[in-house]
Design a protein around this motif. Structure first.
Motif, PDB file in Angstrom:
ATOM      1  N   VAL A  41     -16.150 -94.490  33.619  1.00  0.00           N
ATOM      2  CA  VAL A  41     -16.356 -95.818  33.033  1.00  0.00           C
ATOM      3  C   VAL A  41     -17.399 -95.705  31.916  1.00  0.00           C
ATOM      4  CG1 VAL A  41     -15.736 -97.130  35.112  1.00  0.00           C
ATOM      5  CG2 VAL A  41     -18.129 -96.453  34.767  1.00  0.00           C
ATOM      6  N   GLY A  65     -12.045 -92.291  43.777  1.00  0.00           N
ATOM      7  CA  GLY A  65     -12.032 -91.603  42.477  1.00  0.00           C
ATOM      8  C   GLY A  65     -13.456 -91.342  41.986  1.00  0.00           C
ATOM      9  N   SER A  71     -19.844 -93.359  37.820  1.00  0.00           N
ATOM     10  CA  SER A  71     -19.813 -94.722  38.372  1.00  0.00           C
ATOM     11  C   SER A  71     -20.466 -94.750  39.755  1.00  0.00           C
ATOM     12  CB  SER A  71     -18.381 -95.267  38.433  1.00  0.00           C
ATOM     13  OG  SER A  71     -17.524 -94.376  39.128  1.00  0.00           O
ATOM     14  N   GLU A  89     -12.697 -88.045  46.465  1.00  0.00           N
ATOM     15  CA  GLU A  89     -12.258 -87.233  45.329  1.00  0.00           C
ATOM     16  C   GLU A  89     -11.345 -86.122  45.823  1.00  0.00           C
ATOM     17  OE1 GLU A  89     -12.466 -87.296  41.845  1.00  0.00           O
ATOM     18  OE2 GLU A  89     -11.136 -85.589  42.193  1.00  0.00           O
ATOM     19  N   SER A  90     -10.178 -85.978  45.169  1.00  0.00           N
ATOM     20  CA  SER A  90      -9.207 -84.983  45.639  1.00  0.00           C
ATOM     21  C   SER A  90      -9.452 -83.591  45.073  1.00  0.00           C
ATOM     22  CB  SER A  90      -7.787 -85.438  45.292  1.00  0.00           C
ATOM     23  OG  SER A  90      -7.668 -85.621  43.897  1.00  0.00           O
ATOM     24  N   TYR A  94     -14.316 -81.033  40.919  1.00  0.00           N
ATOM     25  CA  TYR A  94     -14.944 -82.270  40.439  1.00  0.00           C
ATOM     26  C   TYR A  94     -15.978 -82.762  41.454  1.00  0.00           C
ATOM     27  CZ  TYR A  94     -10.950 -82.787  37.137  1.00  0.00           C
ATOM     28  OH  TYR A  94      -9.999 -82.624  36.166  1.00  0.00           O
ATOM     29  N   ASP A 117      -7.313 -85.821  49.413  1.00  0.00           N
ATOM     30  CA  ASP A 117      -6.438 -86.887  48.938  1.00  0.00           C
ATOM     31  C   ASP A 117      -6.878 -88.226  49.553  1.00  0.00           C
ATOM     32  OD1 ASP A 117      -4.366 -88.604  48.372  1.00  0.00           O
ATOM     33  OD2 ASP A 117      -2.792 -87.179  48.918  1.00  0.00           O
ATOM     34  N   ALA A 118      -7.111 -89.212  48.710  1.00  0.00           N
ATOM     35  CA  ALA A 118      -7.590 -90.513  49.201  1.00  0.00           C
ATOM     36  C   ALA A 118      -6.650 -91.099  50.261  1.00  0.00           C
ATOM     37  CB  ALA A 118      -7.750 -91.487  48.036  1.00  0.00           C
ATOM     38  N   ASP A 139     -10.415 -96.419  41.448  1.00  0.00           N
ATOM     39  CA  ASP A 139     -10.334 -95.790  40.123  1.00  0.00           C
ATOM     40  C   ASP A 139      -9.691 -94.403  40.198  1.00  0.00           C
ATOM     41  OD1 ASP A 139     -10.756 -95.545  37.392  1.00  0.00           O
ATOM     42  OD2 ASP A 139     -12.853 -94.941  37.588  1.00  0.00           O
ATOM     43  N   GLU A 144      -0.856 -94.765  42.886  1.00  0.00           N
ATOM     44  CA  GLU A 144      -1.153 -95.083  44.293  1.00  0.00           C
ATOM     45  C   GLU A 144      -2.001 -96.347  44.438  1.00  0.00           C
ATOM     46  OE1 GLU A 144      -2.893 -91.435  45.765  1.00  0.00           O
ATOM     47  OE2 GLU A 144      -0.934 -90.489  45.971  1.00  0.00           O
TER      48      GLU A 144
END
Ligand code: SAH
Ligand code: DHB
Ligand code: MG
Length: 222
Positions: A41, A65, A71, A89-90, A94, A117-118, A139, A144
């Protein structure tokens, strides 16, 4: 009006409105250096998330995300002493960059990153959860979004706030024949919101450093 003007105005607003925050600036720089996509963002949007959390008095926040944690840190800065943020976070690389950034900003005690995976993490959170989230920021994968929103409601209480990023996508969402999965995800999300009486929502178009886009904000009722 052009992207050039939007950038200049965003730069003007953030330099006149905010004191420089070295931890937040670092996250942008570090994320760039690590080759993360520049899809965090904008500073003005980060501050908006922070203000929504503050106004609402949110002490339990869920983010779907994480990316480099930009953020997440804006949101964590709004938490009270005993507040907690869980962020999903997948991509492990990151998440590792985010963990370093969150630690450096002094929030590793308040923020927990769930790597994976969320859509796998959300049912586990629901299973384990004893206290609902006050605020949920969505985000991650736009295709999905309707499923994230469904989980967000399950993880909420009456009065919880849901914010969803990237809801306008350069205006592409008005094309009913769009073949873009991202756009279709947003359109399905809007249909879902309309069909869900427990959600009172609006969406706002935005321009700025991240182009022309928008966000949705909703309150959950019982
Ligand atoms: N909220 C961040 C930006 C998030 S970008 C900020 O403003 O700073 C979207 C992130 O969602 C990316 O890091 C991407 O890897 C992650 N993501 C995509 N699909 C996902 C999924 N299925 N589960 C968890 N995270 C996912
Ligand atoms: C994309 C994702 C985002 O969350 C965003 O803010 C901008 C772009 C993307 O996947 O393209
Ligand atoms: Mg986004």
């Amino acid at each position: 009006m052009s992207q050039e003007t939007w950038n200049a105005v965003d730069d003007y607003l953030l330099t006149t409105l905010f004191a420089d925050d070295p931890d937040l600036d670092w996250i942008i720089e570090k994320s760039k250096a690590e080759g993360l996509p520049e899809i965090n963002v904008s500073p003005c949007h980060g501050k908006l998330l922070h203000l929504i959390a503050t106004i609402h008095g949110s002490s339990r926040i869920l983010e779907i995300g994480t990316l480099g944690g930009y953020s997440a840190v804006w949101l964590a800065m709004a938490l009270p002493e005993n507040g907690r943020l869980i962020t999903l976070e997948s991509i492990p690389r990151y998440a590792a960059v985010a963990a370093g950034n969150i630690e450096r900003a002094g929030f590793s005690d308040k923020v927990r990153i769930h790597v994976g995976d969320a859509l796998k993490s959300l049912p586990v959170l629901h299973e384990e959860q004893t206290i609902p989230f006050d605020m949920i920021f969505i985000d991650a994968d736009k295709t999905e979004y309707p499923e994230y929103l469904d989980w967000a409601i399950k993880l909420s209480r009456p009065g919880s706030i849901v914010v969803m990023d990237n809801m306008v996508r350069d205006g592409a969402i008005i094309d009913p024949a769009s073949e873009d999965d991202f756009v279709k995800g947003v359109q399905q999300t809007l249909d879902f919101v309309k069909k869900t009486p427990r959600l009172s929502a609006t969406a706002i178009q935005t321009v700025g450093l991240k182009g022309y886009d928008g966000f949705l904000i909703a309150v959950v009722s019982d």
